[in-house]
Design an enzyme around this catalytic site. Structure first.
Site, PDB file in Angstrom:
ATOM      1  CB  CYS A 398      -1.007  -1.132  -0.187  1.00  0.00           C
ATOM      2  SG  CYS A 398      -0.374   0.423   0.895  1.00  0.00           S
ATOM      3  CG  HIS A 525       0.127  -4.787   2.877  1.00  0.00           C
ATOM      4  ND1 HIS A 525       1.084  -4.769   1.685  1.00  0.00           N
ATOM      5  CD2 HIS A 525       0.209  -3.437   3.367  1.00  0.00           C
ATOM      6  CE1 HIS A 525       1.314  -3.572   1.403  1.00  0.00           C
ATOM      7  NE2 HIS A 525       0.770  -2.583   2.232  1.00  0.00           N
ATOM      8  CD  GLU A 527       1.006  -8.431   1.186  1.00  0.00           C
ATOM      9  OE1 GLU A 527       1.544  -7.452   1.165  1.00  0.00           O
ATOM     10  OE2 GLU A 527      -0.250  -8.582   0.813  1.00  0.00           O
TER      11      GLU A 527
END
Length: 592
Positions: A398, A525, A527
């Protein structure tokens, strides 16, 4: 529908989220379909505008919901896909009731906490509990509900009342209450003290809820006489009292509950013993054993703004851990406060500046995560430049990806004032700009949020290979600014490649430096979709590059085979990781 409610007493931060996730996983291992609901008693509509320092990270769901980090635990443990409705807040409930009142739905009646707010809570739970989250058709078998905060909190009262009514409404055999409480050991006397749990249970019962199972947090397993005492004073059978003692990593918690037959106690309360099978946690056990036996370290420098609270980067840490396990490396996080790398710190506190740079230079890989605000931005740019110039594996997420573009424009293209308009609105080289459809007046829920599709523009790039040579990938977003499309051609001519774009081709999603061993930035993102058995592709790439095994991972298309019960990989999996206790266990082994 069957319901398991998890509440907490005595103090907050006991690990209710991990307990709820572990109960869900255990029931899932028994062959049941499970969904989850998190109740947060705060007045915010969602977690989107809350500071990571105060509340930990904001977890983003596929539908764009900005929710409590515990929903991340649920998704990781259960490999499910939740929605914004799986997170109930006081703000959401009150807003829904006030909206109905404004429309005249209550027909002139006085709108009150009881019955209108409590009914709205129960209706919400029933509605969401029946929505499948595992990709299969039909309603789940069990809904695990976690009530945030501790018993006795004033803001929890409407939810306690609603859940008391709800337990009566669904009836015995359909509702099981698991109360997580603290059994401290006072160093002066050295014995386990039951009084805090007794008071907590008494408070719970006085509010109309009776615990069926006690999950006692302690440094070590409960002594038998302590169990007997708790059973006597809390009116809970001894077989229904389990200990959640400190463990090296949270993957042990479901195994600990299984070993104490917590699943049998829950299934008995829910009349599901005949529907369930013996819990199959072979793969989970094998992965946990691998996790505990790793010793070869891989050092990742986390260059961020919120390094004072590790929960601010919880999903990033978990994604690094999942990838490290797959690469058979012990994960060591080197926390580097971005501002410590800056020149102003060198002038004011040279020792701090030197220590930060020593950590960065000693790392095998560098990660610059997302964030908001201009503090530490220059430090993140310096870390990115160091990674690029010194061939150190790098992943920017990001804001980290945006700053990688800014750094490249400054250093390679010579645009010395290149910047994001977030930090320098008047820059003559705006590499990163505000999204055209963004709101400049409202903060909550106005970003580009949730799952969006990224199309690979270059088939022969590292990212595409890590994603299994896919043509496109769906990942979750949370941002207001994006790389300026007007500067793309100039940047690409200089050697930085935008290998992933959205369907319009105007939004830059993945950036790579082909001449670098591993220099990748992602606007999304990754994750948020990482799982213990399915590590995120870009994190796997970072750890593999930092471990010197990226080529072999790329050859397998980023695939990691499942582990077997003896703890050995059965093919292309490379992994074994041990958790850095300081990073994950927060001292008690059960914190998120």
């Amino acid at each position: 529908m069957k319901y398991v409610l998890v509440t907490g007493g005595v103090v907050s931060g006991l690990g209710k989220g991990v307990t709820a996730s572990s109960i869900g996983l255990l029931l899932q291992a028994c062959g049941l379909r499970v969904t989850s609901i998190k109740i947060d008693p705060y007045l915010n509509t969602d977690a989107g505008t809350m500071s990571p320092f105060e509340h930990g990270e904001v977890f983003v769901l596929d539908d764009g919901g900005e929710v409590d980090l515990d929903l991340g635990n649920y998704e990781r443990f259960l490999d499910s896909t939740l929605t914004r409705d799986n997170n109930i807040t006081t703000g959401k409930i009150y807003q829904s009731v006030i909206d109905k009142e404004r429309k005249g739905d209550y027909l002139g009646r006085t709108v009150q906490v009881v019955p209108h707010i409590t009914d709205a809570i129960q209706d919400w739970i029933e509605r969401v509990a029946n929505v499948p989250v595992d990709g299969k058709e039909g309603p789940p078998d069990v809904c695990v509900i976690e009530l945030g905060g501790t018993i006795g909190d004033i803001e929890s009262m409407p939810f306690i009342e609603a859940l008391g009514q709800f337990s009566y409404k669904v009836g015995p055999g359909n509702f099981c209450l698991v109360h997580v409480s603290l059994v401290p050991v006072l160093s002066v006397v050295g014995e386990q003290k039951t009084k805090p749990t007794q008071h907590s249970v008494r408070g719970l019962r006085s509010l109309g809820l009776t615990p069926n199972i006690l999950a006692c947090r302690s440094t070590k397993a409960l002594e038998e006489n302590v169990k007997t005492k708790l059973s006597q004073f809390c009116h809970v059978p001894e077989v229904n009292i389990v200990t959640l003692y400190d463990v090296p990593n949270i993957w042990h918690v479901p195994l600990m509950l299984r070993d104490q037959k917590a699943h049998e106690a829950i299934l008995k309360e829910l009349n599901l013993l005949s529907n369930a099978v013996k819990p199959d946690l072979a793969e989970w056990t094998a992965r946990t054993k691998i996790y505990d036996t790793l010793h070869v370290p891989v050092r990742i420098a986390m260059v961020g703004k919120y390094t004072g609270l590790t929960d601010s980067y919880l999903s990033v840490l978990k994604a690094l851990l999942h990838a490290s396990v797959a690469c058979h490396k012990k994960l060591v996080i080197e926390w580097v406060a971005a501002s410590d790398l800056e020149e102003i710190t060198a002038q004011e506190t040279p020792d701090v500046h030197k220590a930060a740079w020593d950590l960065l230079k000693g790392a095998d890989g560098i990660l610059v995560p997302g964030g908001f605000g201009d503090r530490g931005v220059q430090g993140k740019i310096l870390a990115t430049k160091y990674a690029r110039e010194n061939q150190v594996p790098f992943l920017g997420i990001c804001l980290g990806m945006q700053l990688a573009v800014v750094e490249f424009a400054r250093s390679i293209l010579g645009f010395h004032d290149a910047n994001s308009t977030e930090f320098e609105p008047e820059t003559s080289s705006p590499c990163v700009i505000f999204m055209p459809e963004g709101s400049t007046t409202h903060m909550g829920g106005t970003m580009r949020l949730g799952s969006r599709r990224t199309y690979f523009q270059v088939a022969d790039c590292k990212s595409a290979k890590l994603y299994g040579n896919a043509k496109f990938v769906d990942e979750r977003h949370r941002h207001r600014y994006e790389v300026n499309p007007d500067m793309i051609s100039e940047i690409e001519k200089a050697g930085l490649s935008f290998v992933g774009k959205d369907e319009t081709g105007c939004r830059m999603e993945i950036v790579e430096l082909p001449s670098h061993p591993y220099f990748v930035g992602a606007q999304f993102h990754p994750e948020f979709k990482s799982r213990p058995g399915k590590p995120s592709a870009l994190f796997l790439g970072l750890i593999a590059a930092a471990s010197g095994c990226l080529e072999s991972v790329l050859q397998t298309g980023g695939k990691v085979n499942k582990v077997t019960i003896n703890g050995m990989a059965n093919g292309t999996a490379m992994g074994k990781v041990h958790q850095n206790g300081n990073v994950y266990s927060n001292g008690n082994g059960l914190h998120h």
